[in-house]
Design a protein around this motif. Structure first.
Motif, PDB file in Angstrom:
ATOM      1  N   GLY A  76       0.778  -1.225   0.000  1.00 28.34           N
ATOM      2  CA  GLY A  76       0.000   0.000   0.000  1.00 28.34           C
ATOM      3  C   GLY A  76       0.810   1.277   0.000  1.00 28.34           C
ATOM      4  O   GLY A  76       0.263   2.359   0.222  1.00 28.34           O
ATOM      5  N   LYS A  77       2.103   1.180  -0.267  1.00 25.40           N
ATOM      6  CA  LYS A  77       2.969   2.366  -0.234  1.00 25.40           C
ATOM      7  C   LYS A  77       3.687   2.559  -1.565  1.00 25.40           C
ATOM      8  O   LYS A  77       3.925   1.601  -2.299  1.00 25.40           O
ATOM      9  CB  LYS A  77       4.006   2.237   0.884  1.00 25.40           C
ATOM     10  CG  LYS A  77       3.364   2.142   2.252  1.00 25.40           C
ATOM     11  CD  LYS A  77       4.408   2.044   3.333  1.00 25.40           C
ATOM     12  CE  LYS A  77       3.709   1.743   4.649  1.00 25.40           C
ATOM     13  NZ  LYS A  77       3.965   2.717   5.651  1.00 25.40           N
ATOM     14  N   VAL A  78       4.042   3.786  -1.846  1.00 27.02           N
ATOM     15  CA  VAL A  78       4.869   4.091  -2.997  1.00 27.02           C
ATOM     16  C   VAL A  78       6.184   3.333  -2.833  1.00 27.02           C
ATOM     17  O   VAL A  78       6.751   3.278  -1.734  1.00 27.02           O
ATOM     18  CB  VAL A  78       5.134   5.615  -3.083  1.00 27.02           C
ATOM     19  CG1 VAL A  78       6.108   5.935  -4.200  1.00 27.02           C
ATOM     20  CG2 VAL A  78       3.837   6.376  -3.252  1.00 27.02           C
ATOM     21  N   GLY A  79       6.661   2.731  -3.914  1.00 27.87           N
ATOM     22  CA  GLY A  79       7.940   2.028  -3.882  1.00 27.87           C
ATOM     23  C   GLY A  79       8.988   2.816  -4.639  1.00 27.87           C
ATOM     24  O   GLY A  79       8.667   3.724  -5.420  1.00 27.87           O
ATOM     25  N   TYR A  80      10.241   2.472  -4.413  1.00 27.60           N
ATOM     26  CA  TYR A  80      11.345   3.190  -5.051  1.00 27.60           C
ATOM     27  C   TYR A  80      12.411   2.213  -5.519  1.00 27.60           C
ATOM     28  O   TYR A  80      12.724   1.249  -4.823  1.00 27.60           O
ATOM     29  CB  TYR A  80      11.993   4.186  -4.076  1.00 27.60           C
ATOM     30  CG  TYR A  80      11.026   5.231  -3.608  1.00 27.60           C
ATOM     31  CD1 TYR A  80      10.803   6.384  -4.363  1.00 27.60           C
ATOM     32  CD2 TYR A  80      10.297   5.062  -2.444  1.00 27.60           C
ATOM     33  CE1 TYR A  80       9.888   7.338  -3.943  1.00 27.60           C
ATOM     34  CE2 TYR A  80       9.382   6.010  -2.020  1.00 27.60           C
ATOM     35  CZ  TYR A  80       9.187   7.147  -2.776  1.00 27.60           C
ATOM     36  OH  TYR A  80       8.269   8.081  -2.363  1.00 27.60           O
ATOM     37  N   THR A 127       7.424   3.863  -7.833  1.00 30.90           N
ATOM     38  CA  THR A 127       6.348   3.044  -8.363  1.00 30.90           C
ATOM     39  C   THR A 127       5.130   3.169  -7.455  1.00 30.90           C
ATOM     40  O   THR A 127       5.249   3.012  -6.238  1.00 30.90           O
ATOM     41  CB  THR A 127       6.766   1.565  -8.465  1.00 30.90           C
ATOM     42  OG1 THR A 127       7.189   1.113  -7.175  1.00 30.90           O
ATOM     43  CG2 THR A 127       7.909   1.387  -9.446  1.00 30.90           C
ATOM     44  N   PRO A 128       3.972   3.448  -8.032  1.00 30.21           N
ATOM     45  CA  PRO A 128       2.774   3.552  -7.201  1.00 30.21           C
ATOM     46  C   PRO A 128       2.333   2.166  -6.742  1.00 30.21           C
ATOM     47  O   PRO A 128       2.556   1.186  -7.441  1.00 30.21           O
ATOM     48  CB  PRO A 128       1.740   4.173  -8.146  1.00 30.21           C
ATOM     49  CG  PRO A 128       2.191   3.796  -9.512  1.00 30.21           C
ATOM     50  CD  PRO A 128       3.689   3.714  -9.451  1.00 30.21           C
ATOM     51  N   PRO A 129       1.697   2.089  -5.581  1.00 37.26           N
ATOM     52  CA  PRO A 129       1.176   0.798  -5.143  1.00 37.26           C
ATOM     53  C   PRO A 129      -0.013   0.399  -6.020  1.00 37.26           C
ATOM     54  O   PRO A 129      -0.676   1.261  -6.610  1.00 37.26           O
ATOM     55  CB  PRO A 129       0.740   1.056  -3.704  1.00 37.26           C
ATOM     56  CG  PRO A 129       0.518   2.515  -3.607  1.00 37.26           C
ATOM     57  CD  PRO A 129       1.443   3.150  -4.617  1.00 37.26           C
TER      58      PRO A 129
END
Length: 135
Positions: A76-80, A127-129
């Motif tokens: 559920g979180k933005v990834g990098y 990257t968006p969840p």
């Protein structure tokens, strides 16, 4: 091709990443990604407060023009995706400090003032969840 991984906050390390921009392997024939994964686990063993983020390995994150690439993610979180790290404990500590702050954040967004110096300049993509887009 896919294998299950434990859910939760993780640093996914490209285990086949180059050692550096100039070399595929170190003098012992080991890839940088494998060495970085070892360094991450060694830091976690020394600093239990950084052990809350799993270290997971997979071959090739497809960032092959970079080296020592990782993906920081949590449900559920933005990834990098970050890269161009030296496969050493200093880089590992900075990665884990950032990943712990990412995991503790509401949406995966860590204020720049809280970024460890060791991750600044290493970001490649965010990257968006699943099911969301960033605004």
């Amino acid at each position: 091709m896919l294998r299950a991984a434990e859910p939760g906050a993780a640093v996914v390390v490209c285990s086949t990443c180059r050692f550096s921009a100039a070399a595929r392997e170190d003098e012992g024939g080991r890839r940088g990604g494998a060495l970085l994964a070892e360094a991450l686990r060694a830091v976690q063993a020394e600093e239990p407060d950084l052990a809350g983020v799993a270290v997971q390995e997979m071959p090739c994150l497809f960032a092959c023009k970079r080296y020592c690439t990782i993906h920081i993610r949590a449900p559920g979180k933005v990834g990098y995706v970050l890269g161009d790290f030296a496969p050493d404990r200093e880089a590992a500590r900075a990665i884990l400090e950032y990943a712990a702050r990412h995991a503790a954040s509401e949406e995966g967004v860590v204020r720049y003032a809280q970024w460890p110096d060791g991750v600044k300049g290493h970001f490649i993509t965010r990257t968006p969840p699943e099911g969301y887009l960033c605004t």
